[in-house]
Design a protein around this motif. Sequence first.
Motif: not given
Length: 251
Positions: A6-8, A35-38, A210-215
């Motif tokens: 969920v954080k990501e 996905v809908r729940r998140d 950490f816990g992040k993502s980009t393109l």
Amino acid sequence: MKLMRVKEMEEYILANGTVSLDKLCQVFNVSKNTVRRDINRLAEKGVIKKVYGGVTAIEKMPLIPFENRTIQNKAAKIKIAHYASRFIEDDDLIFIDSGTTTQSILDMLDSTKQVTVITNSLDIINTAATLENINLIVIGSNFKRQTKSFVGMDDPASLDKYNINKAFMAATGVSLTHGLTNSDMLEYEIKKKISEKANEVYLLADHSKFGKSTLLTYAPFSRLDCIVTSKPLDQDYENYCHEHNINIHLV
């Protein structure tokens, strides 16, 4: 893992602005119901809103200029880079990535060590040029002022001729799901090629990455041999690193 996903997902939506449900299913490899729940949880937080067929960020994550990124967590970044220099050994052929966390790695290098440095970072080039023991190889065909780096290669296969012992890499975001990520296609080409080629890959990243993502994912998390960071990682990261023999060093 659910909380981390969920954080990501939150970071992914904030970075991209508007994302379809189908794209979230694909990126996070989960069902549409999941996905809908998140996204319902994220909507309750007030960080996103649901639109037809997808979601949109209420406030898109801004791209932080290089000068400001240098200031953010500056002390931690310098400590990480200085600590990482201890992994450089005599006669190593190393790659040093562009970025605000890698730029100080040569400052504490033993002046007696004979090392070949491959880099696309202007800061590293300027430092290496003052060190007589450094054999410097510069890559990248175009200068990008925003990141003070040379990006793009006319022939990426030209890197194949170098037997790179160690690659010291930076990342805009790091996650178990998406690995090591950045947002620039031209930087991505170099990062991906180097990560595939190097014998050992060292990630230099402060705790905020950490816990992040980009393109763009330039390397999976499993490709790492060592992480140098500023604070203890979440338990999921600790468990994964232990299971996959990835060393973690805190500074």
